[in-house]
Design an enzyme around this catalytic site. Sequence first.
Site, PDB file in Angstrom:
ATOM      1  N   PHE A  84      88.191-110.003  12.817  1.00  0.00           N
ATOM      2  CA  PHE A  84      86.806-109.740  12.181  1.00  0.00           C
ATOM      3  C   PHE A  84      86.202-108.518  13.215  1.00  0.00           C
ATOM      4  O   PHE A  84      85.679-109.076  14.252  1.00  0.00           O
ATOM      5  CB  PHE A  84      85.943-110.832  11.861  1.00  0.00           C
TER       6      PHE A  84
ATOM      7  N   ASP B 194      86.741-106.427  22.009  1.00  0.00           N
ATOM      8  CA  ASP B 194      85.558-106.593  20.823  1.00  0.00           C
ATOM      9  C   ASP B 194      84.810-107.739  21.300  1.00  0.00           C
ATOM     10  O   ASP B 194      85.147-109.125  20.800  1.00  0.00           O
ATOM     11  CB  ASP B 194      86.006-106.694  19.589  1.00  0.00           C
TER      12      ASP B 194
ATOM     13  N   LYS C  10      75.455-107.559  18.591  1.00  0.00           N
ATOM     14  CA  LYS C  10      74.873-108.627  18.396  1.00  0.00           C
ATOM     15  C   LYS C  10      73.538-109.053  19.512  1.00  0.00           C
ATOM     16  O   LYS C  10      72.593-108.453  19.431  1.00  0.00           O
ATOM     17  CB  LYS C  10      75.469-109.819  18.275  1.00  0.00           C
TER      18      LYS C  10
HETATM   19  C1  LIG Z   1      79.509-109.429  14.031  1.00  0.00           C
HETATM   20  C2  LIG Z   1      80.725-108.648  14.397  1.00  0.00           C
HETATM   21  C3  LIG Z   1      81.105-107.423  14.444  1.00  0.00           C
HETATM   22  C4  LIG Z   1      80.160-106.474  13.451  1.00  0.00           C
HETATM   23  O1  LIG Z   1      78.905-106.378  13.808  1.00  0.00           O
HETATM   24  P1  LIG Z   1      77.837-105.972  13.019  1.00  0.00           P
HETATM   25  O2  LIG Z   1      76.384-105.623  13.576  1.00  0.00           O
HETATM   26  O3  LIG Z   1      77.773-107.102  11.723  1.00  0.00           O
HETATM   27  O4  LIG Z   1      78.190-104.426  12.150  1.00  0.00           O
HETATM   28  C5  LIG Z   1      82.072-106.955  14.787  1.00  0.00           C
HETATM   29  N1  LIG Z   1      82.971-107.659  15.658  1.00  0.00           N
HETATM   30  C6  LIG Z   1      82.741-108.867  15.663  1.00  0.00           C
HETATM   31  C7  LIG Z   1      83.555-109.699  16.668  1.00  0.00           C
HETATM   32  C8  LIG Z   1      81.590-109.483  15.218  1.00  0.00           C
HETATM   33  O5  LIG Z   1      81.384-110.865  15.583  1.00  0.00           O
END
Ligand SMILES: *Cc1c(COP(=O)(O)O)cnc(C)c1O
Length: 411
Positions: free
Chosen positions: A153, A238, A267
């Site tokens: 994700f 990520d 985040k």
């Molecule tokens: C939440 C998340 C995203 C996307 O972030 P947004 O601020 O919602 O665009 C990307 N990668 C990971 C691992 C995430 O948990």
Amino acid sequence: MTETRQDQDRMSTLDSAAHIELTERYAAHNYHPLPVVLSHGEGAWVTDVEGRRYLDCLAGYSALNFGHGHPRLLARAHAQLDRLTLTSRAFFNDTLGPFAESLAQLTGKEVILPMNTGAEAVETALKVARKWGYRVKGVPEGEADIIVMEGNFHGRTTTIVSFSDDKVARDEYGPYTPGFGAVTYGDAESVRAAITDTTVAVLLEPIQGEGGVVIPPEGFLREVRAICDEAGILMIADEIQSGLARTGRTFACDHEDVVPDIYVMGKALGGGLYPVSAIAADHAVLDVVTPGSHGSTFGGNPLAAAIGHEVVTMLAEGEFQRRAADAGALLEAGLRPLVGNGLAAIRVRGLWAGLDIEPGGPSGRTMSERLMERGVLAKDTHGSTIRLAPPLVITEDEIRLLVDAVADSLH
Ligand SMILES: *Cc1c(COP(=O)(O)O)cnc(C)c1O
């Protein structure tokens, strides 16, 4: 003026059912929220419009690592709000430099590139990796390939959903962006086998959060690091959900002493106050970006930079990493006896837990609703898995309350 007052009065007189009805009527149904309407938050706790209190064990998908309304973050944001909020990058401002310096130091990287949302930071990393592939590695233009993981994700843009294997997230959003290939998460050999002359990068989550807090086998990150070094390609981590103290270390990669070429952050970088994201890398990678080749109106704005700087300063002190490690150990000890007694398995790293409910037990949704009735907010991810990610300011007593609520909700 009078209208504002009326709006405020109306907000305060509507009950939960009325707010839900209003939201369902006028806001698109791209989420399926629990039926709770929150109006206040402080630390690990939130309060609904009827005054009921809940322990927030989702914490904005880890955007709220420091809890709701952390006094240091609020003070910094308030001060910056009164001073300067947006300049655009057409001019310099006096908060971006200090923020960038602090984040470079925290990551051990030479430069950062600020954006707003997580998906934008992922997009930034992908664009940089492609450009790096053409300019530095010498891949023929238009042919760069990036290896991703099954079950990933990384956000919601058309390019990112192009390499998602979540049908609901991906279906009917094509035509899809080419140039991505997925391999088995946790299997270094499948990463190695997927590399070709046109591969420029491997993109992975060090722990798959949306996937259900899936922790790869010990050594996987180190092996991917070695494979990327051998092949002369970039390792992109990520750390949007796993990073910034959630797992008991600053980054989840730290657990294997692995340093990726590009960190992707979001985040909690905005402290739950504001969308702040960034990537961090060395000049050799990030210098491929030149004026005009990438940007964002709000990226690196003074308000974001001030909040981000305070977040990084708090992380540099190490207290939140320790809290996550200590509270996480307590959480794991509390949950462990439930395995075989309602839970099929648990996966815990720091203050982050994936709970698989035993077949025949309540659905993830039912479990979330039962937890809510017991004053704990959490959400299922992928059906029968509950993800727990409480704010890192949670106390020992509150961890016990959480464990008791989980135990009670399973049967
Ligand atoms: C939440 C998340 C995203 C996307 O972030 P947004 O601020 O919602 O665009 C990307 N990668 C990971 C691992 C995430 O948990």
